[in-house]
Design a protein around this motif. Structure first.
Motif, mmCIF file in Angstrom:
data_model
loop_
_atom_site.group_PDB
_atom_site.id
_atom_site.type_symbol
_atom_site.label_atom_id
_atom_site.label_comp_id
_atom_site.label_asym_id
_atom_site.label_seq_id
_atom_site.Cartn_x
_atom_site.Cartn_y
_atom_site.Cartn_z
ATOM 1 N N PHE A 1 87.534 73.477 71.096
ATOM 2 C CA PHE A 1 86.391 72.572 71.202
ATOM 3 C C PHE A 1 85.246 73.020 70.295
ATOM 4 O O PHE A 1 84.690 72.227 69.535
ATOM 5 N N LEU A 2 84.913 74.300 70.367
ATOM 6 C CA LEU A 2 83.762 74.778 69.589
ATOM 7 C C LEU A 2 84.014 74.692 68.095
ATOM 8 O O LEU A 2 83.126 74.369 67.312
ATOM 9 N N VAL A 3 85.271 74.968 67.677
ATOM 10 C CA VAL A 3 85.561 75.014 66.246
ATOM 11 C C VAL A 3 85.702 73.602 65.676
ATOM 12 O O VAL A 3 85.145 73.293 64.633
ATOM 13 N N ASN A 4 86.467 72.743 66.345
ATOM 14 C CA ASN A 4 86.733 71.423 65.759
ATOM 15 C C ASN A 4 86.099 70.261 66.508
ATOM 16 O O ASN A 4 85.365 69.470 65.930
ATOM 17 N N ARG A 5 86.378 70.179 67.806
ATOM 18 C CA ARG A 5 86.037 68.940 68.508
ATOM 19 C C ARG A 5 84.532 68.721 68.653
ATOM 20 O O ARG A 5 84.074 67.576 68.677
ATOM 21 N N SER A 6 83.756 69.828 68.750
ATOM 22 C CA SER A 6 82.314 69.661 68.960
ATOM 23 C C SER A 6 81.663 68.944 67.784
ATOM 24 O O SER A 6 80.652 68.283 67.921
#
Lengths: 301, 284
Positions: free
Chosen positions: A254-259
């Protein structure tokens, strides 16, 4: 009436400047139940601290409200103790003085001995016995943050608000303090809302991890339920727990891509900021998904 | 020997002593009596400065030994009173010190609360800023005629002049100290629901105290500078009047003694406030 959590954040938005400015975050809805440890995780700049300041009553939202105990908050309160990122101790007071200041603010009618006795209990709780008469400048970073924690706990608040309380500490001290906070919160059934950007800290401490997308216009993407039982979470062998990597990978992904690309992710989907998805990535790791089970039964036939 | 090399204080002390000896030596040489007789003297002038000086065999500038003797004389009898124009140097210093402390104290009573208000309220800050900016650079002695005209009392006028020169540094430093109290300390008070008065006395005042004390130290220094000039103007009593009176008496030795004592008292005032400042300073 629908169940309302102890803290209910309802439609919060904050913009700096006039209403034509883009919001730092908007349409934020989530709640924290009594006795729950809730972490908010997201990149810097998405407005995490602003949300905490609104909860503390130190900042006003541009839209929306925070309901605590069925009442809208309209300012700071002794019921909501804040542990500040930079500990925020008063440097001219001793450890005892700092805590006594909080205690006598909570109970103005108490006499000096009663205030000191009460303060001493909390100094001992965070393991600072013997340092009562030291000034903050004489303490290490970890000890200062312990004083900050003792000060917040000493007023026996309904909830604790922590703004990256361990981010300024070295890894070793951070680990020790995390253990201690875990222990104290378990003992006192404290409701905690904590901001962090440390994934492992969130998995170790939190029952519920709220994921926030990047700003401007940051939103809550989903809520991850930490399905690892509290008594199975130990800092030293956290990584051996069967659920650990599933939860960790989910958060890191989540932090690397989805956020960053959350808007694309929800395009065409029915994302409702008021009814957020509760995801349990940890359970998927221990209970094989239903399809797999069906396949094996099929082969046996 | 190594102890001497390692001790900066010891070496600095020795250097100070050398400089002192050099100054006194040069002074002594410069004031040596010259041989031979000068031109014939006006007897009035000779009477005024002394026969030796008038004839040119002795400089009217006293030698270091003369100064030493004069200082010793004053030290032995600092509080004598022989008429209204002849009082001991101790009495004169006490007058000056009393005026400075009174004017300074009154200034503190006004400047600290007003500075608090300015520091707390951006509105008051903006409103008062033009007055402060215009009045601050005015030499305090420029107020003297106005003070004499309105107050009609020279002693109170000099106290007023001290008041007006001490007020600005304290006012500005208090406002600055109060205005720059760390926001997180104020937030601590807010989250603990501390009332405005308790916040002012328990958080803002201790936080701003070192800055306020710095302002006081500057103020008392300026006040001590100004009192000498003010007393020269109004006359009557005080160390400034003493200096001017001795100039009229052409007693250079008394003037030099007064200069040294003014310096010494100024040093003590400064150190006293430095000590008080140290008491309220907190390490961060």
């Amino acid at each position: 009436m629908e169940h309302r959590p102890l803290i209910s954040i309802e439609g919060l938005a904050r913009r700096f400047g006039d209403s034509s400015q883009p919001a730092v975050f908007e349409d934020i809805w989530f709640g924290v139940d009594k006795g729950e440890f809730c972490c908010l995780i997201g990149h810097s700049g998405c407005g995490k601290t602003t949300i905490l300041n609104v909860l503390a009553g130190l900042d006003q939202p541009s839209e929306g409200a925070v309901i605590v105990d069925n009442r809208e908050i309209d300012g700071p309160s002794l019921d909501r103790a804040v542990i500040f990122q930079g500990h925020a101790l008063l440097p001219w007071l001793t450890v005892m003085g700092n805590i006594a200041f909080a205690v006598s603010s909570r109970w103005p009618k108490w006499d000096r001995t009663r205030v000191q006795d009460h303060s001493r209990r909390f100094i001992e709780l965070v393991g600072l016995k013997g340092a009562e008469n030291k000034r903050p400048a004489q303490l290490s970073g970890g000890m200062k943050q312990r004083v900050g924690i003792a000060r917040a706990l000493s007023i026996q608040p309904k909830m604790l608000l922590m703004d990256e309380p361990f981010s300024a500490l070295d890894a070793l001290t951070r680990g020790m303090l995390q253990d201690e906070v875990l222990r104290i919160c378990a003992d006192t059934q404290q409701t905690v809302f904590m901001i962090t950007h440390d994934v492992d800290e969130a998995i170790l401490l939190a029952d519920k991890i709220v994921l926030m997308t990047n700003g401007p216009g940051a939103r809550i993407a989903e809520i991850v339920v930490n399905t690892m039982p509290k008594n199975e979470r130990h800092r030293n062998d956290l990584h051996k727990h069967p659920q650990y990597y599933a939860i960790r990978n989910h958060l890191v992904e989540f932090l690397v891509n989805r956020s960053r690309a959350f808007d694309q992710e929800i395009a065409g989907q029915n994302y409702d900021p008021r009814r957020l998805k509760l995801v349990k990535p940890g359970l998927a790791a221990v209970n094989p998904p239903a399809e797999v089970v069906a396949l094996t039964t099929g082969r046996r036939q | 020997m190594t102890a001497f090399k390692n001790s900066l204080g010891l070496r600095a002390g020795l250097l100070s002593l050398l400089i002192f000896v050099a100054i006194v030596g040069l002074w002594q040489i410069a004031t040596l009596p010259t041989a031979g007789t000068g031109p014939a003297m006006d007897p009035e002038y000779a009477k005024l400065v002394g026969a030796a000086a008038a004839t040119g065999t002795k400089s009217s500038m006293p030698t270091p030994a003369d100064i030493g003797a004069t200082i010793w004389k004053h030290v032995l009898d600092p509080f004598y009173v022989r008429g209204s124009n002849d009082k001991g140097i101790g009495i004169q210093l006490a007058y000056s010190l009393g005026r400075v402390l009174l004017g300074f104290g009154l200034a503190a009573l006004v400047a600290v609360p007003l500075g608090f208000l300015i520091g707390m309220s951006p509105l008051v800050y903006r409103a008062l800023d033009p007055f402060i900016q215009i009045l601050k650079p005015v030499s305090p002695l420029a107020w003297m005629p106005l003070a004499l005209y309105t107050i009609k009392d020279s002693a109170i006028s000099s106290i007023f002049v001290i008041f007006i020169c001490s007020v600005w540094p304290m006012l500005i430093n208090t406002a600055f100290g109060v205005g720059s109290v760390r926001k997180e300390w104020l937030n601590v008070a807010r989250t603990l629901e501390v009332g405005p008065f308790r916040t002012a006395f328990k958080v803002i005042l201790p936080a701003a105290a070192p800055t306020i004390m710095t302002g006081m130290r500057i103020s008392v220094g300026i006040a001590w500078l100004v009192i000498v000039a003010a007393e020269m103007l109004v006359g009557g009593t005080g160390i400034g009047y003493f200096v001017w009176n001795e100039w009229n008496n052409l007693s250079i030795a008394n003037i030099v003694t007064a200069i040294l004592l003014i310096g010494l008292v100024g040093l003590l005032l400064d150190q006293g406030l430095a000590y008080l400042a140290k008491l309220v300073t907190y390490p961060e």
